[in-house]
Design a protein around this motif. Structure first.
Motif, short mmCIF file in Angstrom:
data_model
loop_
_atom_site.label_atom_id
_atom_site.label_comp_id
_atom_site.label_asym_id
_atom_site.label_seq_id
_atom_site.Cartn_x
_atom_site.Cartn_y
_atom_site.Cartn_z
N GLY B 560 0.73 -1.25 -0.21
CA GLY B 560 0.00 -0.03 0.00
C GLY B 560 0.80 1.20 -0.04
O GLY B 560 0.25 2.34 0.05
N ARG B 561 2.09 1.07 -0.10
CA ARG B 561 2.99 2.45 -0.06
C ARG B 561 3.47 2.51 -1.36
O ARG B 561 3.65 1.68 -2.35
N PRO B 562 4.14 3.65 -1.81
CA PRO B 562 4.82 3.91 -3.18
C PRO B 562 5.88 3.04 -3.23
O PRO B 562 5.75 2.46 -4.67
N VAL B 563 6.32 2.51 -2.51
CA VAL B 563 7.87 1.77 -2.67
C VAL B 563 7.06 0.15 -2.55
O VAL B 563 7.66 -0.36 -1.46
N ASP B 564 6.50 -0.25 -3.45
CA ASP B 564 5.62 -1.43 -3.24
C ASP B 564 6.52 -2.90 -3.76
O ASP B 564 6.58 -2.82 -4.95
N TYR B 565 6.95 -3.52 -2.74
CA TYR B 565 7.68 -4.71 -2.98
C TYR B 565 6.83 -6.00 -3.04
O TYR B 565 7.36 -7.07 -3.09
N THR B 566 5.50 -5.93 -2.91
CA THR B 566 4.91 -7.03 -2.49
C THR B 566 4.66 -8.12 -3.49
O THR B 566 4.57 -9.41 -3.23
N GLY B 567 5.06 -7.81 -4.74
CA GLY B 567 5.04 -8.54 -5.95
C GLY B 567 6.33 -9.29 -6.24
O GLY B 567 6.52 -9.99 -7.32
N LEU B 568 7.32 -8.95 -5.40
CA LEU B 568 8.70 -9.35 -5.58
C LEU B 568 8.99 -10.51 -4.85
O LEU B 568 8.61 -10.58 -3.58
N SER B 569 9.75 -11.45 -5.23
CA SER B 569 10.41 -12.57 -4.39
C SER B 569 11.76 -12.88 -5.08
O SER B 569 12.30 -12.35 -6.03
N TYR B 570 12.58 -13.78 -4.15
CA TYR B 570 13.93 -13.79 -4.70
C TYR B 570 13.87 -14.76 -6.10
O TYR B 570 14.47 -14.77 -7.05
N ASP B 571 12.77 -15.72 -5.98
CA ASP B 571 12.56 -16.43 -7.32
C ASP B 571 12.36 -15.58 -8.43
O ASP B 571 12.93 -15.60 -9.61
N PRO B 576 16.31 -12.93 -15.91
CA PRO B 576 17.26 -12.15 -16.56
C PRO B 576 17.53 -10.90 -16.38
O PRO B 576 18.69 -10.31 -16.57
N SER B 577 16.51 -10.31 -15.70
CA SER B 577 16.73 -8.71 -15.31
C SER B 577 16.13 -8.36 -14.09
O SER B 577 15.19 -8.88 -13.43
N GLY B 578 16.89 -7.24 -13.66
CA GLY B 578 16.41 -6.60 -12.13
C GLY B 578 15.02 -6.15 -12.43
O GLY B 578 14.66 -5.90 -13.54
N ILE B 579 14.12 -5.86 -11.60
CA ILE B 579 12.81 -5.36 -11.67
C ILE B 579 12.54 -4.15 -11.02
O ILE B 579 12.50 -4.06 -9.77
N PRO B 580 12.12 -3.19 -11.62
CA PRO B 580 11.92 -1.75 -10.88
C PRO B 580 10.40 -1.74 -10.13
O PRO B 580 9.54 -2.17 -10.55
N TRP B 581 10.46 -1.27 -9.01
CA TRP B 581 9.27 -1.32 -8.11
C TRP B 581 8.65 -0.05 -8.60
O TRP B 581 9.22 0.83 -9.19
N PRO B 582 7.34 0.18 -8.28
CA PRO B 582 6.29 -0.87 -7.50
C PRO B 582 6.06 -2.09 -8.27
O PRO B 582 5.85 -2.03 -9.64
N VAL B 583 6.20 -3.23 -7.59
CA VAL B 583 5.73 -4.50 -8.13
C VAL B 583 4.80 -5.16 -7.40
O VAL B 583 4.98 -5.34 -6.14
N ASN B 584 3.74 -5.17 -7.89
CA ASN B 584 2.46 -5.75 -7.00
C ASN B 584 1.28 -6.38 -8.13
O ASN B 584 1.76 -6.60 -9.29
N ALA B 585 0.18 -6.65 -7.40
CA ALA B 585 -0.71 -7.32 -8.28
C ALA B 585 -1.02 -6.48 -9.55
O ALA B 585 -1.28 -6.93 -10.53
N GLU B 586 -1.02 -5.20 -9.38
CA GLU B 586 -1.30 -4.33 -10.63
C GLU B 586 -0.23 -4.17 -11.68
O GLU B 586 -0.53 -4.16 -12.63
N HIS B 587 0.92 -4.33 -11.12
CA HIS B 587 2.12 -4.23 -11.97
C HIS B 587 2.83 -5.23 -11.67
O HIS B 587 4.22 -5.37 -11.02
N PRO B 588 2.66 -6.60 -12.11
CA PRO B 588 3.34 -7.82 -11.83
C PRO B 588 4.84 -7.76 -12.10
O PRO B 588 5.67 -8.46 -11.62
N ASP B 589 4.98 -6.96 -13.32
CA ASP B 589 6.30 -7.11 -13.81
C ASP B 589 7.17 -5.72 -13.63
O ASP B 589 8.10 -5.60 -13.96
N GLY B 590 6.56 -4.99 -12.79
CA GLY B 590 7.36 -3.79 -11.99
C GLY B 590 6.92 -2.50 -13.12
O GLY B 590 6.04 -2.71 -13.88
#
Lengths: 154, 842
Positions: B560-571, B576-590
């Motif tokens: 719920g914050r601007p810096v949303d990491y909830t869609g990220l995991s180590y897996d 192949p690439s790093g992923i820019p936040w926010p990553v969440n249900a709405e933006h699953p690919d970052g």
């Protein structure tokens, strides 16, 4: 308008008192960089308010029978205190002085409204605004300094 | 085979505007190691600047032996810079690594075991808590730990101890970036993306010597300026850097304001936008507040007035403003020339103002990159080890603090939120008086990097404060400590970190740490265990043991914050690439860029700060903020120019400014242990203009003394590219030297530390110290016996032909590297050149 001139005199001299007190605190706590620099900047704002009032003083005159600012100054800001708690007390004194300045401008603004004196009204608005910024900084800085000063300071 | 010390940027891959940046894979292996001999490549990202290049670590026989760029990474498309190639792994097996804890006995540091060292820390910590409470504890971290470590330490400090005295050296490098975002947009968070480079038609670099600070990003720009439809470059810098040369080459402008006058210049540019009506009125009305006040503040700053203050040509100022006003997509980048100058936050906010006035945010090419100085600085800001509350929460908003108290299961009163967090300079002041009695320093070297070094040495070396230093080596700071803890470094531990444009990378453990060295995470956990911190349920406060568990705990508090990491995991980060936040249900690919819809996190209940008076730092109250009703609109905030704190005088007629060189990073802890890098910039120097050199009979290579009211250095002079009246000194060089085989062994090691001269003073809002404005004098001491030890490949190049015997050899000597341009460019999921859907609509 004997009482308006009393208040113009009060504004004139309490801004000078605030300016010199800010400079005294700057010098007294010169090793605290932000206090040193910010207090000197805020003193310049009080100087500017004082200077802006000059044409009004010329028009209305200035009563000299006001002794509150002198009494406040005598209460402490010619000399500053040492240490973290001393800084806190000095900032608090500045806040009291600045509050006196602000309420003085508020009162004069009311007089300016009644007289429909646009020049004076504009001076009081600008001055009141700058005094608010002075008070805001003093309040912010006291909040930051207080916990350590009250609980831990040697 | 390419020598990337001589050829910093490698082969060009020019391409047209709007097309994808080609991939080029750069690789370096230690002498004698062939590609066949590499046992495995381990996924990571580069830790030697803030750019955040995806990188694989080569491992052979249990040692890190080289590095290779990851072609599929959105940040670097396979490239690495000289520091990443030559400096990433060499330090790891240096003979002087710390391998056991040290404690001070009878004035000397002696070897001991972990139990003894930790017992000494815990005894002191408990005694101080008993006697003075949690405000007796301070923590000073870094821009180089992993997010799992910052978050764990934040929890220890904020919920275990309850001290507001936590900050990082990020205060020195990136605090203004965060502060400027908060003032303009309501919360931290980089609006732009590196992909803006592919789409812009103008790029403005404000106090940002990108060719030396982020070489791979500069390579990305060069591939545009040398391709079809190149952008024009505008450079704001008192030195004639490679950026300035590129500005001249592309039909842009080089503005060289006098040191300490950035704000006047910015006000002049802003006034020009108003004067020529280069303003998107509809956008401004819909998405900003404060335009009338801003117009009033900048009104006095005519080009002629600005020219007087800044020493720039008024027509150059007009030309630069015209480029900003008439381009279709402007990218601005900002770094230390603004952040480490006086009026830092106000000047950086002014860059936002220009973009907001033209509605130039949130679409490809139109962006702002407030840069960071360090690779993991962003995580310190996010996780709260720098004093901010985790997840960009507002310490002045009781509901935000309650969210953390609930997540951590602690009393909300424990979390220090009653005043702004204590900034680094204030922490050191408290340590100076003993008000802070325990100062724990991790992965940073303040004895070299903080201003007014003599004072910092006094603070660290005195008896009034118990100092713990946790690092890879016995740095100038560790030498002064009471306890020294040997830490595992990058490649020896696992964790994540986030770069300038919000891209999160996972860095896996490649090898074991040497001796008894432990990861910073394990050290913090050991302290938490020994102190017995618990939550309200009586469970251990820190409910995790591994980096991955720490990451998951962190991600959950970002919901719920601007810096949303909830869609990220180590897996997910093992792709192949790093992923820019926010990553969440709405933006699953970052998310490639923020604010595509012009909605900013300024709502009073959502924002990270209510804002400040840019001149004094006075805090805006919740009521005042609510009265402005920002409701998702950005703030336009102005400030008048005020002169710098220290003006030149008869005794100190010149202006002193510090900075960096491309071949060294910070205090050289890693780069100084790579012969390839260290030999390219082996010793300190000072740069002085031709006119100031002639007035003092100084020629290239002469020994000079540089003095300020605070101290002096004695180094060799380079007659170089600084503007008249200014003096530039690199800040990297403390008294530590590698051995002579690594390019060490200089005679001036005790007299070359640039921060001896700098001032203890900071920006009123960001609290970033002012390293770039102080008065100084330069005095010729004696003849040199050759050229100054400064590189020739960068802004430090000599400006005129030096006399015989003083001509530097062109900087070269890096080991062979391989660079392969890929025939087919990988797909980058969010890249707008490849039709990626990368923009965030909030």
């Amino acid at each position: 308008m004997p009482h308006l001139t009393t208040y113009i005199g009060l504004a004139d001299r309490s801004e000078q008192t605030l300016a010199s007190s800010l400079r005294a605190v700057a010098e007294g706590h010169a090793h605290i960089a932000d206090v040193f620099h910010t207090c000197r900047t805020l003193a310049e704002w009080s100087d500017a308010n004082h200077e802006a009032l000059a044409p009004v003083v010329e028009r209305y005159g200035e009563a000299h029978d006001v002794d509150e600012p002198e009494r406040l100054q005598a209460a402490g800001l010619a000399e500053t205190r040492g240490g973290e708690i001393g800084l806190l007390r000095d900032l608090q004194d500045l806040h009291v002085l600045a509050t006196l300045v602000q309420t003085t401008w508020t009162v004069i603004a009311q007089g300016a409204q009644g007289l429909r004196d646009r020049e004076l009204l504009s001076i009081t608005e600008q001055a009141n605004n700058q005094t608010s910024r002075q008070l805001t900084w003093l309040n912010t800085r006291m909040k930051a300094a207080a916990p350590q000063a009250l609980i831990v300071a040697p | 085979m390419s020598d990337r010390v001589a050829d910093i940027y490698g082969v060009r891959t020019p391409h047209a505007r709007g097309t994808v940046w080609p991939a080029r894979v750069d690789q370096y292996l230690d002498p004698g190691v062939t590609e066949d001999a590499v046992d495995r490549w381990v996924q990571s990202a580069c830790l030697l600047c803030s750019n955040g290049c995806g990188m694989d670590i080569a491992v052979h026989d249990g040692r890190m032996v080289g590095a290779r760029g990851r072609p599929g990474d959105t940040v670097n498309h396979g490239r690495l810079g000289p520091k990443g190639l030559y400096g990433s792994t060499r330090w790891a097996h240096a003979p002087d690594r710390l391998t056991v804890p040290l404690v001070r006995e009878g004035g000397r540091l002696v070897e001991t075991d972990w139990e003894t060292a930790m017992a000494r820390i815990v005894t002191t910590s408990r005694a101080l808590l008993e006697e003075k409470g949690p405000l007796s504890h301070g923590f000073y971290t870094s821009g180089q730990l992993f997010l799992e470590e910052y978050y764990t330490l934040a929890l220890i400090g904020k919920a275990g101890l309850g001290t507001p005295h936590m900050d990082g050296n990020t205060r020195l490098c990136t605090a203004t970036s965060a502060a400027a975002f908060k003032e303009s947009f309501g919360a931290d968070g980089q609006p732009g993306s590196y992909t803006d480079i592919e789409h812009c038609d103008a790029v403005f670099l404000y106090g940002h010597n990108m060719p030396e600070t982020q070489t791979v990003l500069w390579t990305r720009i060069l591939d545009r300026t040398r391709g079809a439809e190149p952008p024009r470059v505008v450079c704001v810098d008192p030195r004639r850097t490679l950026v300035a040369l590129e500005a001249e080459r592309t039909g842009g402008v080089h503005l060289a304001p006098r040191v300490g006058t950035n704000m006047a210049l910015m006000n002049g540019l802003t006034r020009e936008l108003f004067a020529h009506d280069w303003v998107d009125h509809e956008w401004v009305a819909a998405h900003t507040v404060g335009v009338d006040e801003l117009r009033d503040v900048v009104a006095p700053y005519t080009p002629e007035h600005v020219a007087d203050v800044c020493g720039v040509d008024p027509s150059d100022l007009r030309a630069a403003a015209r480029i900003f006003g008439e381009s279709q997509a402007v990218l601005s980048t900002v770094l230390q020339g603004f952040y480490q100058s006086h009026q830092a936050t106000a000047a950086s906010v002014a860059v936002h103002n220009l973009h907001l006035l033209r509605g130039m945010l949130g679409r490809p090419g139109a962006g702002v990159l407030q840069m960071n100085g360090q690779p993991t600085a962003q995580n310190n800001r996010e996780c709260g080890a720098d004093g901010d509350l985790p997840g960009f929460r507002n310490w002045d908003n009781p509901r935000h603090v309650q969210q953390l108290a609930d997540a951590w299961d602690v009393d909300v009163m424990t979390i220090p939120h009653w005043a702004p967090p204590t900034h680094a300079m204030q922490i050191f002041s408290y340590a100076e008086t003993g008000s802070i009695g325990l100062l724990w320093i991790s992965a940073t070297n303040p004895a070299v990097s903080m201003p007014e070094s003599a004072r910092i040495r006094r603070v660290l070396g005195g008896d009034q404060c118990f100092v713990i230093v946790q690092d890879l080596f016995l740095t100038e700071t560790a030498e002064l400590a009471d306890v020294v803890l040997p830490a595992a470094g990058w490649g020896e531990k696992t964790g994540c970190f986030t770069n300038v444009n919000r891209t999160v990378h996972l860095s896996e453990r490649a090898v074991d740490p040497p001796g008894d060295a432990r990861s910073d995470l394990d050290i913090f956990l050991m302290y938490a265990d020994a102190m017995g911190f618990t939550n309200r349920s009586g469970q251990p406060l820190i409910g995790w043991r591994t980096p991955e568990e720490a990451f998951e705990a962190w991600a959950s508090v970002t919901e719920g914050r601007p810096v949303d990491y909830t869609g990220l995991s180590y897996d997910k980060l093992r792709g192949p690439s790093g992923i820019p936040w926010p990553v969440n249900a709405e933006h699953p690919d970052g998310t490639d860029r923020l604010y595509a819809d012009g909605v900013f996190p300024t709502d009073t209940d959502y924002c990270e700060t209510f804002g400040h008076d840019l001149l004094t730092g006075g805090a805006v109250t919740e009521q005042e903020h609510r009265a402005k009703n920002p409701a998702g609109r950005a703030f336009l905030k102005g400030a008048p120019y005020t002169p710098a704190h220290e003006q030149p005088s008869e005794q100190y007629p010149l202006l002193y400014t510090t900075g960096r060189t491309v071949y060294q990073f910070h205090t050289r802890t890693k780069t100084g242990r790579s012969r390839d890098l260290n030999a390219a910039a082996p010793d300190a120097w000072v740069e002085i203009s031709v006119a100031d050199a002639e007035a003092r009979d100084i020629v290239e290579g002469d020994w000079v003394r540089v003095e300020s009211p605070r101290g002096r250095i004695e180094v060799r002079a380079r007659v170089g590219n600084v503007m008249e009246g200014a003096v530039f000194a690199p800040f990297h060089y403390g008294h530590w030297e590698p051995d002579e085989a690594q390019g060490g062994g200089h005679s001036d090691t005790g007299r070359r530390l640039a921060n001896e001269l700098t001032m203890t003073v900071w920006d009123p809002v960001s609290k970033q110290p002012t390293f770039k404005t102080a008065a100084c004098q330069v005095i010729r001491l004696r003849d040199g016996d050759g050229p100054a030890p400064a590189p020739t490949t960068t802004a430090s190049a000599p400006v005129t032909e030096p006399p015989p015997g003083r001509r530097p050899r062109p900087t070269a000597g890096g080991g062979p590297t391989i660079s392969t341009v890929l025939e087919s460019t990988p797909t980058y999921r969010l890249d707008p050149s490849q039709d990626g859907e990368g923009s965030c609509r909030t």
